[in-house]
Design a protein around this motif. Structure first.
Motif, PDB file in Angstrom:
ATOM      1  N   GLY A 213       0.803  -1.222   0.000  1.00  0.00           N
ATOM      2  CA  GLY A 213       0.000   0.000   0.000  1.00  0.00           C
ATOM      3  C   GLY A 213       0.831   1.264   0.000  1.00  0.00           C
ATOM      4  O   GLY A 213       0.311   2.350  -0.292  1.00  0.00           O
ATOM      5  N   GLY A 214       2.128   1.163   0.303  1.00  0.00           N
ATOM      6  CA  GLY A 214       3.004   2.337   0.304  1.00  0.00           C
ATOM      7  C   GLY A 214       3.545   2.633  -1.077  1.00  0.00           C
ATOM      8  O   GLY A 214       4.006   1.726  -1.781  1.00  0.00           O
ATOM      9  N   GLU A 215       3.502   3.896  -1.466  1.00  0.00           N
ATOM     10  CA  GLU A 215       3.905   4.269  -2.825  1.00  0.00           C
ATOM     11  C   GLU A 215       5.341   3.850  -3.130  1.00  0.00           C
ATOM     12  O   GLU A 215       5.631   3.379  -4.238  1.00  0.00           O
ATOM     13  CB  GLU A 215       3.748   5.775  -3.029  1.00  0.00           C
ATOM     14  CG  GLU A 215       4.116   6.225  -4.439  1.00  0.00           C
ATOM     15  CD  GLU A 215       3.991   7.724  -4.627  1.00  0.00           C
ATOM     16  OE1 GLU A 215       3.752   8.160  -5.761  1.00  0.00           O
ATOM     17  OE2 GLU A 215       4.137   8.455  -3.629  1.00  0.00           O
ATOM     18  N   ASP A 216       6.250   4.018  -2.185  1.00  0.00           N
ATOM     19  CA  ASP A 216       7.641   3.675  -2.451  1.00  0.00           C
ATOM     20  C   ASP A 216       7.791   2.193  -2.760  1.00  0.00           C
ATOM     21  O   ASP A 216       8.509   1.813  -3.701  1.00  0.00           O
ATOM     22  CB  ASP A 216       8.532   4.077  -1.266  1.00  0.00           C
ATOM     23  CG  ASP A 216       8.048   3.507   0.064  1.00  0.00           C
ATOM     24  OD1 ASP A 216       6.882   3.068   0.140  1.00  0.00           O
ATOM     25  OD2 ASP A 216       8.839   3.503   1.027  1.00  0.00           O
ATOM     26  N   LYS A 217       7.115   1.347  -2.022  1.00  0.00           N
ATOM     27  CA  LYS A 217       7.183  -0.097  -2.270  1.00  0.00           C
ATOM     28  C   LYS A 217       6.502  -0.472  -3.579  1.00  0.00           C
ATOM     29  O   LYS A 217       6.970  -1.347  -4.319  1.00  0.00           O
ATOM     30  CB  LYS A 217       6.552  -0.861  -1.109  1.00  0.00           C
ATOM     31  CG  LYS A 217       7.377  -0.861   0.169  1.00  0.00           C
ATOM     32  CD  LYS A 217       6.738  -1.740   1.219  1.00  0.00           C
ATOM     33  CE  LYS A 217       7.632  -1.915   2.447  1.00  0.00           C
ATOM     34  NZ  LYS A 217       7.804  -0.659   3.183  1.00  0.00           N
ATOM     35  N   ILE A 218       5.386   0.174  -3.883  1.00  0.00           N
ATOM     36  CA  ILE A 218       4.668  -0.138  -5.122  1.00  0.00           C
ATOM     37  C   ILE A 218       5.536   0.187  -6.333  1.00  0.00           C
ATOM     38  O   ILE A 218       5.719  -0.642  -7.234  1.00  0.00           O
ATOM     39  CB  ILE A 218       3.342   0.642  -5.203  1.00  0.00           C
ATOM     40  CG1 ILE A 218       2.421   0.279  -4.039  1.00  0.00           C
ATOM     41  CG2 ILE A 218       2.634   0.344  -6.529  1.00  0.00           C
ATOM     42  CD1 ILE A 218       1.192   1.165  -3.928  1.00  0.00           C
ATOM     43  N   ARG A 219       6.082   1.386  -6.347  1.00  0.00           N
ATOM     44  CA  ARG A 219       6.855   1.807  -7.516  1.00  0.00           C
ATOM     45  C   ARG A 219       8.154   1.010  -7.651  1.00  0.00           C
ATOM     46  O   ARG A 219       8.613   0.744  -8.755  1.00  0.00           O
ATOM     47  CB  ARG A 219       7.154   3.304  -7.426  1.00  0.00           C
ATOM     48  CG  ARG A 219       5.896   4.168  -7.498  1.00  0.00           C
ATOM     49  CD  ARG A 219       6.242   5.635  -7.703  1.00  0.00           C
ATOM     50  NE  ARG A 219       5.050   6.453  -7.639  1.00  0.00           N
ATOM     51  CZ  ARG A 219       4.163   6.584  -8.620  1.00  0.00           C
ATOM     52  NH1 ARG A 219       4.333   5.934  -9.747  1.00  0.00           N
ATOM     53  NH2 ARG A 219       3.103   7.359  -8.469  1.00  0.00           N
ATOM     54  N   ALA A 220       8.740   0.620  -6.515  1.00  0.00           N
ATOM     55  CA  ALA A 220      10.004  -0.112  -6.563  1.00  0.00           C
ATOM     56  C   ALA A 220       9.814  -1.536  -7.046  1.00  0.00           C
ATOM     57  O   ALA A 220      10.608  -2.029  -7.859  1.00  0.00           O
ATOM     58  CB  ALA A 220      10.655  -0.105  -5.185  1.00  0.00           C
ATOM     59  N   GLY A 221       8.777  -2.216  -6.572  1.00  0.00           N
ATOM     60  CA  GLY A 221       8.730  -3.656  -6.748  1.00  0.00           C
ATOM     61  C   GLY A 221       7.718  -4.228  -7.708  1.00  0.00           C
ATOM     62  O   GLY A 221       7.725  -5.446  -7.957  1.00  0.00           O
ATOM     63  N   TYR A 222       6.824  -3.406  -8.265  1.00  0.00           N
ATOM     64  CA  TYR A 222       5.729  -3.955  -9.067  1.00  0.00           C
ATOM     65  C   TYR A 222       5.687  -3.337 -10.462  1.00  0.00           C
ATOM     66  O   TYR A 222       5.548  -2.115 -10.607  1.00  0.00           O
ATOM     67  CB  TYR A 222       4.387  -3.706  -8.379  1.00  0.00           C
ATOM     68  CG  TYR A 222       4.283  -4.282  -6.995  1.00  0.00           C
ATOM     69  CD1 TYR A 222       3.802  -5.570  -6.780  1.00  0.00           C
ATOM     70  CD2 TYR A 222       4.659  -3.537  -5.878  1.00  0.00           C
ATOM     71  CE1 TYR A 222       3.699  -6.096  -5.502  1.00  0.00           C
ATOM     72  CE2 TYR A 222       4.564  -4.057  -4.595  1.00  0.00           C
ATOM     73  CZ  TYR A 222       4.083  -5.332  -4.414  1.00  0.00           C
ATOM     74  OH  TYR A 222       3.977  -5.835  -3.142  1.00  0.00           O
ATOM     75  N   ASP A 223       5.798  -4.175 -11.488  1.00  0.00           N
ATOM     76  CA  ASP A 223       5.534  -3.761 -12.865  1.00  0.00           C
ATOM     77  C   ASP A 223       4.024  -3.909 -13.060  1.00  0.00           C
ATOM     78  O   ASP A 223       3.532  -4.963 -13.486  1.00  0.00           O
ATOM     79  CB  ASP A 223       6.314  -4.644 -13.835  1.00  0.00           C
ATOM     80  CG  ASP A 223       6.174  -4.188 -15.281  1.00  0.00           C
ATOM     81  OD1 ASP A 223       5.237  -3.417 -15.582  1.00  0.00           O
ATOM     82  OD2 ASP A 223       6.995  -4.612 -16.112  1.00  0.00           O
ATOM     83  N   ILE A 224       3.301  -2.861 -12.709  1.00  0.00           N
ATOM     84  CA  ILE A 224       1.850  -2.968 -12.541  1.00  0.00           C
ATOM     85  C   ILE A 224       1.144  -3.429 -13.810  1.00  0.00           C
ATOM     86  O   ILE A 224       0.310  -4.344 -13.791  1.00  0.00           O
ATOM     87  CB  ILE A 224       1.266  -1.632 -12.040  1.00  0.00           C
ATOM     88  CG1 ILE A 224       1.848  -1.285 -10.666  1.00  0.00           C
ATOM     89  CG2 ILE A 224      -0.250  -1.700 -11.964  1.00  0.00           C
ATOM     90  CD1 ILE A 224       1.432   0.072 -10.144  1.00  0.00           C
ATOM     91  N   LYS A 225       1.462  -2.807 -14.934  1.00  0.00           N
ATOM     92  CA  LYS A 225       0.804  -3.186 -16.185  1.00  0.00           C
ATOM     93  C   LYS A 225       1.047  -4.644 -16.516  1.00  0.00           C
ATOM     94  O   LYS A 225       0.152  -5.356 -16.972  1.00  0.00           O
ATOM     95  CB  LYS A 225       1.302  -2.310 -17.328  1.00  0.00           C
ATOM     96  CG  LYS A 225       0.656  -0.954 -17.432  1.00  0.00           C
ATOM     97  CD  LYS A 225       1.110  -0.258 -18.697  1.00  0.00           C
ATOM     98  CE  LYS A 225       0.458   1.100 -18.832  1.00  0.00           C
ATOM     99  NZ  LYS A 225       0.900   1.804 -20.064  1.00  0.00           N
ATOM    100  N   ALA A 226       2.286  -5.089 -16.328  1.00  0.00           N
ATOM    101  CA  ALA A 226       2.639  -6.459 -16.685  1.00  0.00           C
ATOM    102  C   ALA A 226       1.930  -7.471 -15.802  1.00  0.00           C
ATOM    103  O   ALA A 226       1.346  -8.444 -16.298  1.00  0.00           O
ATOM    104  CB  ALA A 226       4.150  -6.648 -16.611  1.00  0.00           C
ATOM    105  N   ILE A 227       1.952  -7.247 -14.498  1.00  0.00           N
ATOM    106  CA  ILE A 227       1.406  -8.273 -13.605  1.00  0.00           C
ATOM    107  C   ILE A 227      -0.120  -8.279 -13.595  1.00  0.00           C
ATOM    108  O   ILE A 227      -0.736  -9.311 -13.328  1.00  0.00           O
ATOM    109  CB  ILE A 227       1.946  -8.137 -12.172  1.00  0.00           C
ATOM    110  CG1 ILE A 227       1.439  -6.850 -11.508  1.00  0.00           C
ATOM    111  CG2 ILE A 227       3.458  -8.206 -12.155  1.00  0.00           C
ATOM    112  CD1 ILE A 227       1.845  -6.733 -10.038  1.00  0.00           C
ATOM    113  N   SER A 228      -0.729  -7.144 -13.915  1.00  0.00           N
ATOM    114  CA  SER A 228      -2.190  -7.072 -13.878  1.00  0.00           C
ATOM    115  C   SER A 228      -2.827  -8.099 -14.808  1.00  0.00           C
ATOM    116  O   SER A 228      -3.859  -8.692 -14.484  1.00  0.00           O
ATOM    117  CB  SER A 228      -2.663  -5.662 -14.245  1.00  0.00           C
ATOM    118  OG  SER A 228      -4.067  -5.570 -14.180  1.00  0.00           O
TER     119      SER A 228
END
Length: 587
Positions: free
Chosen positions: A214-229
């Motif tokens: 839920g933290g922005e820093d962790k989201i941006r660092a660890g998740y390729d959002i488009k790819a994993i969605s």
């Protein structure tokens, strides 16, 4: 959302029918197949989900007064139940039980896994998932994701484990992928998704979900959002633990909105966190808001200053009487505190309550704030909510509002607002929630039919929709599959809805009605290449219902919705709909 998932046999027969018997026969067969598939889909309409975590330690090792045996779980309150946690075993390349003695069944004893999955007898629509990972799981996940071979072996072994013990899917709780492991995390989900899909030839595919930061820093660092969605069924965003024993001032565990105060970061709230995922490319229908019954507790430095942002002593508040966690009070403990004279205050700015007495303070959620959060999910067309964890929701009725009062609010609020999925497949933020710095025009409205590709080497067609994983259909001839979407919005007349053929060919057209307008709706479709029009009847105007028609269309020519008829047969303006065309065979 419209889920268009042709089964392998039906799809192959349909295309072979086109090839061998010609267009007329093909039309009849295709429409028959699609009517059957549509009927099957209507019986499994996907509304908002309520995903609830059940922890093995709450069943076995909690203090007696807050212990939650499996038999005390109200299976009617959740659509999905996650059993937390299983371990990831590198040596066996599989998930394994964390506590085999209690979790596996044996002679004379029904294990927790079996008890847990027997809850489906109380709620036939319930899905159960096994959650693997948790805190300190990152190293094992990283090791596992180092090679495709190891991931494929892990997937095969895990699928056997899940099927053997009666689970419907796997929940990955990697806390947390970082910049150096972002690609590994994506690769892990890709392989699992592919293997799950390949395994489900004659049965329902296993679900694949994650518990996301839920933290922005962790989201941006660890998740390729488009790819994993595209590989996931749902993303459970952990939109809580925004305040805790590390705070220097009082704050809320899970505030809905930001606070206009320099003591508070604008990113640590539910709205902002969800938008980071959505603006990053996640499908709204897969984004699930995290809820919890835990509150952030503090010891005040000055008992006369008990406002939000008041200075606190280091380390959080003392343990509560039931759960005995320093810096955290759970909902039943907060109920007890309120009955002993604590003062409750509603914070309108962040839309959550806090309570205090003497030098003690807690920022938490209650039935009022849960109702507002669930309404936010509805207003923003998200997929639903996730709750951590069931024993935190007053199963023993300390609050005297009945067992599980928070989840009852969730259930009732969703029941009062049936899903209108006209925007659930979109990515990108709305004007009300565009806080994230990466809110760009790179994420326009995304069609619910996500991607369709063809492997010309082996004639396999792949298509991915909002609620289905990649599905390969092996055909005996070269078939081109394509899609163009036209949305007929509220400001448009039915005559403005049109489809332009990208190539000449044989097309299947669908109509989705995205709002609850009743039954018996009809759309009249007309092709430039045909002397006749076709009326398509949509039997049920809810999220997954659709009508179908088939036309041969020349490249550049159009098919239009020319008329719309209401349930009474009268010519009407169209409700919000989606008009889609699929190229079945190029000519």
């Amino acid at each position: 959302m419209f889920v268009f998932e042709l089964k392998r046999t039906s799809c192959c027969m349909a295309f072979l029918c086109i090839i061998q018997f010609g267009d007329a026969m093909a039309r009849i067969f295709l429409l028959t197949v699609l009517m059957v598939l549509s009927m099957q889909e209507k019986s499994n309409v996907a509304g908002y989900i309520t995903a609830c975590y059940f922890t093995s330690w709450s069943a076995l090792t909690s203090p007696t007064q807050v212990r939650l045996p499996v038999e005390d779980v109200d299976a009617s309150l959740c659509t999905h139940l996650m059993y937390a946690f299983a371990s990831l075993d590198i040596q066996s390349m599989s998930v394994v039980a964390l506590d085999p003695f209690h979790e596996y069944s044996r002679a004379g004893m029904t294990g927790l896994y079996e008890q847990f999955n027997q809850l489906k007898s109380k709620n036939p629509n319930l899905k159960t998932l096994l959650s693997v990972g948790g805190q300190s799981s990152g190293r094992a996940f990283s090791q596992l994701s180092s090679s495709k071979l190891s991931l494929q072996q892990f997937a095969q072994n895990t699928m056997k484990f899940l099927r053997k013990h009666g689970f419907d899917g796997l929940d990955i709780d990697w806390e947390y992928p970082a910049a150096e492991t972002k690609d590994k995390f994506t690769f892990l989900l890709k392989i699992l998704s592919e293997e799950f899909s390949n395994e489900a030839t004659n049965k329902e595919p296993l679900l694949l979900t994650i518990a996301g930061a839920g933290g922005e820093d962790k989201i941006r660092a660890g998740y390729d959002i488009k790819a994993i969605s595209k590989y996931l069924d749902y993303i459970f965003v952990m939109t809580y633990d925004f305040s805790g024993s590390w705070n220097k001032v009082t704050g809320f565990d899970s505030p809905l909105r930001a606070r206009n105060d320099s003591n508070f970061s604008p990113v640590y709230n539910v709205q902002y966190a969800l938008n980071v995922w959505i603006n990053g490319g996640a499908d709204r229908s897969k984004v699930i808001m995290g809820l919890t019954g835990a509150g952030a507790s503090f010891t005040l430095r000055n008992i006369t200053d008990h406002n939000v942002g008041a200075p606190v002593q280091d380390g959080g508040g003392p343990p509560g009487p039931l759960y005995q966690q320093k810096g955290r009070l759970m909902y039943p403990e907060i109920c007890q505190s309120l009955k002993k004279g604590w003062t409750r205050v509603w914070d309108e700015e962040q839309q959550v309550p806090y309570a205090y007495r003497g030098d003690q303070w807690v920022g938490y959620d209650d039935q009022q704030s849960f109702g507002l959060k669930v309404q936010y999910v509805i207003d923003e067309h998200l997929g639903g909510v996730m709750f951590w964890e069931l024993s935190f929701d007053d199963a023993k009725n300390y609050c005297k509002n009945g067992a599980f009062p928070l989840l009852h609010v969730v259930k009732q609020t969703f029941a009062n607002h049936p899903m209108d999925s006209n925007k659930t497949s979109e990515t990108g933020s709305t004007d009300a929630v565009s806080q994230s710095s990466d809110a760009t025009e790179e994420n326009p409205t995304t069609p619910s039919h996500r991607t369709i590709t063809t492997d010309s080497n082996n004639g396999t067609v792949h298509f991915v929709t909002s609620l289905t994983k990649d599905t390969g259909v092996k055909l005996k001839s070269t078939v081109v599959f394509d899609q163009v979407d036209e949305n007929i919005g509220e400001a448009y007349s039915p005559t403005t809805g049109e489809f332009t053929a990208p190539v000449s060919g044989f097309y299947l057209f669908t109509i989705q009605v995205m709002a609850t307008y009743g039954s018996g709706l009809e759309y009249e479709l007309k092709s430039e290449d045909s002397a006749y029009s076709t009326r398509v009847r949509v039997e049920s105007a809810w999220s997954t219902s659709s009508g179908t028609a088939v036309f041969h269309v020349q490249k550049g020519h159009k098919v239009k919705v020319i008329k719309y008829y209401g349930p009474d047969g009268a010519l009407r303006q169209s409700p919000w709909s989606r008009f889609s065309g699929f190229l079945l065979r190029e000519s």
